[in-house]
Scaffold this motif. Structure first.
Motif, PDB file in Angstrom:
ATOM      1  N   UNK A 264       0.560  -1.157  -0.005  1.00 55.02           N
ATOM      2  CA  UNK A 264       0.403  -0.399   0.115  1.00 55.02           C
ATOM      3  C   UNK A 264       1.323   1.043  -0.054  1.00 55.02           C
ATOM      4  N   UNK A 265       0.162   1.896  -1.111  1.00 55.20           N
ATOM      5  CA  UNK A 265       1.542   3.611  -0.716  1.00 55.20           C
ATOM      6  C   UNK A 265       0.736   4.834  -0.930  1.00 55.20           C
ATOM      7  N   UNK A 266       0.795   4.723   1.048  1.00 59.11           N
ATOM      8  CA  UNK A 266      -0.308   5.541   1.550  1.00 59.11           C
ATOM      9  C   UNK A 266       0.610   5.541   2.778  1.00 59.11           C
ATOM     10  N   UNK A 267       0.370   7.044   3.825  1.00 59.27           N
ATOM     11  CA  UNK A 267       0.712   7.185   4.977  1.00 59.27           C
ATOM     12  C   UNK A 267      -0.957   7.145   4.902  1.00 59.27           C
ATOM     13  N   UNK A 268      -0.884   6.790   6.484  1.00 61.04           N
ATOM     14  CA  UNK A 268      -2.377   6.432   7.512  1.00 61.04           C
ATOM     15  C   UNK A 268      -2.671   7.912   8.125  1.00 61.04           C
ATOM     16  N   UNK A 282      -0.165   9.571   9.955  1.00 65.88           N
ATOM     17  CA  UNK A 282       1.022  10.259   8.999  1.00 65.88           C
ATOM     18  C   UNK A 282       2.107   8.227   9.249  1.00 65.88           C
ATOM     19  N   UNK A 283       2.392   7.988   9.627  1.00 68.78           N
ATOM     20  CA  UNK A 283       2.697   6.510   8.961  1.00 68.78           C
ATOM     21  C   UNK A 283       2.331   5.338   7.895  1.00 68.78           C
ATOM     22  N   UNK A 286       1.830   0.629   6.071  1.00 79.68           N
ATOM     23  CA  UNK A 286       3.217  -0.965   5.009  1.00 79.68           C
ATOM     24  C   UNK A 286       3.099  -1.043   7.032  1.00 79.68           C
ATOM     25  N   UNK A 287       4.242  -0.601   7.680  1.00 77.71           N
ATOM     26  CA  UNK A 287       4.768  -0.786   8.823  1.00 77.71           C
ATOM     27  C   UNK A 287       3.631  -1.938   9.549  1.00 77.71           C
ATOM     28  N   UNK A 288       2.892  -1.249  10.015  1.00 78.69           N
ATOM     29  CA  UNK A 288       1.077  -1.683  10.577  1.00 78.69           C
ATOM     30  C   UNK A 288       0.447  -3.025   9.925  1.00 78.69           C
ATOM     31  N   UNK A 332      -9.782  -3.752   6.508  1.00 75.38           N
ATOM     32  CA  UNK A 332      -9.687  -2.790   5.949  1.00 75.38           C
ATOM     33  C   UNK A 332      -9.705  -2.616   4.235  1.00 75.38           C
ATOM     34  N   UNK A 333     -10.205  -2.167   3.596  1.00 71.33           N
ATOM     35  CA  UNK A 333      -9.982  -2.111   1.979  1.00 71.33           C
ATOM     36  C   UNK A 333      -8.811  -1.442   1.674  1.00 71.33           C
ATOM     37  N   UNK A 334      -8.247  -2.204   0.525  1.00 72.62           N
ATOM     38  CA  UNK A 334      -6.980  -0.835   0.056  1.00 72.62           C
ATOM     39  C   UNK A 334      -7.620   0.327   0.078  1.00 72.62           C
ATOM     40  N   UNK A 335      -8.701   0.326  -0.783  1.00 76.04           N
ATOM     41  CA  UNK A 335      -9.173   1.648  -1.385  1.00 76.04           C
ATOM     42  C   UNK A 335      -9.619   2.643  -0.375  1.00 76.04           C
ATOM     43  N   UNK A 336      -9.925   1.619   0.851  1.00 79.05           N
ATOM     44  CA  UNK A 336     -10.638   3.041   2.055  1.00 79.05           C
ATOM     45  C   UNK A 336      -9.366   4.210   2.221  1.00 79.05           C
ATOM     46  N   UNK A 337      -8.002   2.825   2.445  1.00 80.78           N
ATOM     47  CA  UNK A 337      -6.827   3.729   3.175  1.00 80.78           C
ATOM     48  C   UNK A 337      -5.852   4.520   2.052  1.00 80.78           C
ATOM     49  N   UNK A 338      -6.052   4.123   0.665  1.00 80.24           N
ATOM     50  CA  UNK A 338      -6.031   4.303  -0.286  1.00 80.24           C
ATOM     51  C   UNK A 338      -6.563   5.191  -1.367  1.00 80.24           C
ATOM     52  N   UNK A 339      -7.793   5.970  -1.061  1.00 82.63           N
ATOM     53  CA  UNK A 339      -8.885   6.311  -2.258  1.00 82.63           C
ATOM     54  C   UNK A 339      -7.736   7.157  -3.048  1.00 82.63           C
ATOM     55  N   UNK A 340      -7.361   8.101  -3.274  1.00 86.13           N
ATOM     56  CA  UNK A 340      -6.911   8.980  -4.114  1.00 86.13           C
ATOM     57  C   UNK A 340      -6.599   8.052  -5.932  1.00 86.13           C
TER      58      UNK A 340
END
Length: 498
Positions: A264-268, A282-283, A286-288, A332-340
């Protein structure tokens, strides 16, 4: 955030109507065996007319029943003399395009077109997986596995849409299989361990942000072998912890859970997840997280039931070992945390069924979230809806909505106070108090519009005010306004087409 819901059931008889004739016509036009076209299309898209998304950087999106990508789309457009957009959007043109590319490749190889096994190198070349082991699995286990075993696809009523007659003796003219190697210590027992190279993953943070707190659900935007084959390719620079096959018959583990897969290429952002886990703001996600890819497409009409079943068992296993809560904020869905730029696993992922199966796999009782979602508000006269404090089953709510008896014109008796027990503190007079969650704002309704949120079986007549037990047919007026008390609430806690 809305509760998990299932999409409407899709009928393959509707979206696959006429596809058998389209395969036959393309086969006759280009001299490609119809079983080859059907098998490739089924492995790639379950014959759905997919509109692919970019899931992995560097890998083009796939389009249509035959899941054509990149250079193959351009090549097919030249062979057919049509625009690329027509191949992407018209199903019969898409099938013809794949047949034209396969025929062009076969002619270059000089193969015997009547030999089913001789088409294997051309099929592998069109798939363009990149990893040799994944290409071998794609040919032997996927495409030719369907041809050997045969296939019957039906609609929801059991009517045959199309089929592939079994060819148990056919052998693909391709490199043999060495067999997958099972890890001696897999995180998920029974998973096939196909290690991603070290360039495709890293180490988790040493502090608390490196603790696994969520599971992210992805769709591969392609077939199983092509998916894990790309994720073990050193040039891809991406990975996932697990990949689940289209029919759930196999699960590959590519990265150990104590490592940080690049999925996933997104900060939380807590704002995208109901404000949960604010300490991770902001983390890098991928870390958690643990990432699970599923062979298929975000815009496909439905998902195989066994894929959902096996994925749910995998998630249960992960959450148990890692101490992750089973809820919509932590699975959770990938699209939920990286919706752009991501929407996977897409609108037709059956979230309600998925959570029920995860709960059942972990030994719990399934929850009826779909029915609860229909009664989330209680209306008051001339007021906006207020949250319902207890998501009770629909049947109980409907039985309790009996007409309110009219008030008597005579003077109502004065309500009295009835103690619960000799040692308890007397309750205020008037109608029974409405119990509400502590987090819910106290919005009052008139006594006539309010219904008790306590199930009938839990309300003893001894706890009701004496004036409300009157059998005279009149409804006494309260002498004091209803009392609202806040208290914590406890959440409850033959093969069809793909």
């Amino acid at each position: 955030m809305p509760d998990p819901m299932d999409p409407p059931e899709a009928d393959p008889g509707e979206y696959l109507e006429g596809i058998d004739g389209e395969f036959i016509r393309a086969s006759e036009e280009f001299g490609v065996p119809v079983s080859i076209l059907k098998a490739v299309g089924f492995v790639e898209s379950r014959w759905e007319m997919v509109e692919g998304q970019v899931e992995f950087e560097g890998r083009d999106a796939a389009f249509g029943t035959m899941a054509l990508r990149g250079v193959n789309l351009e090549r097919a457009a030249k062979l057919l003399g049509v625009e690329v957009e027509e191949i992407k959007t018209d199903r019969e043109t898409n099938i013809r395009a794949a047949a034209a590319v396969l025929r062009d490749m076969a002619d270059a190889e000089g193969i015997d077109r009547d030999d089913l096994g001789a088409w294997a190198p051309s099929i592998a070349a069109m798939a363009d997986i990149g990893d040799k082991a994944a290409s071998i699995a794609y040919i032997h286990y996927d495409v030719y596995g369907v041809i050997k075993n045969g296939l019957v696809v039906t609609d929801n009523d059991g009517n045959v849409i199309s089929e592939i007659q079994p060819e148990p003796t056919v052998e693909p003219n391709y490199d043999g299989t060495g067999g997958p190697v099972l890890a001696t210590n897999p995180d998920y027992p029974g998973a096939i361990f196909r290690a991603s190279p070290s360039s495709n993953y890293g180490s988790r943070a040493a502090n608390s942000t490196g603790k696994v707190r969520m599971v992210i659900i992805h769709s591969c935007e392609g077939a199983y072998s092509g998916c894990w084959g790309w994720l073990v390719n050193p040039q891809s620079k991406v990975s996932a912890h697990y990949v689940v096959k289209e029919d759930g018959s196999e699960i590959s583990q590519l990265v150990k859970e104590d490592k940080r897969a690049f999925h996933i290429a997104a900060a939380y952002k807590k704002s995208l997840n109901g404000g949960q886990e604010p300490q991770l703001e902001g983390v890098s996600s991928n870390h958690f997280t643990v990432g699970i890819e599923h062979a298929g497409f975000a815009k496909q009409a439905s998902w195989n039931a066994n894929l959902i079943e096996q994925s749910a068992k995998l998630v249960c296993n992960i959450t148990k070992r890692q101490g992750v809560p089973i809820d919509k904020y932590h699975v959770v869905a990938h699209g939920q945390l990286q919706p752009n730029n991501r929407i996977d696993p897409g609108p037709n992922w059956p979230w309600a069924t998925y959570f029920n199966k995860i709960t059942a796999a972990c030994g719990g009782s399934p929850r009826t979230r779909r029915r609860w979602s229909r009664i989330r508000t209680t209306r008051c006269p001339s007021r906006s809806p207020i949250p319902s404090p207890i998501p009770s089953p629909t049947r109980w709510i409907r039985r309790r909505r009996a007409p309110t008896p009219p008030r008597s014109s005579s003077t109502a008796p004065t309500a009295t106070t009835t103690p619960r027990s000799p040692s308890s503190t007397p309750r205020p007079t008037g109608p029974p108090p409405r119990r509400r969650p502590a987090s819910t704002a106290a919005t009052t309704c008139s006594p006539r519009s309010r219904r008790s949120a306590t199930p009938p079986s839990s309300r003893s007549s001894s706890t009701r005010p004496a004036a409300r037990r009157s059998r005279s047919g009149t409804r006494p007026a309260p002498t004091v306004p209803p009392t609202l008390r806040s208290s914590p609430s406890t959440p409850r806690a033959r093969t069809s087409a793909p």
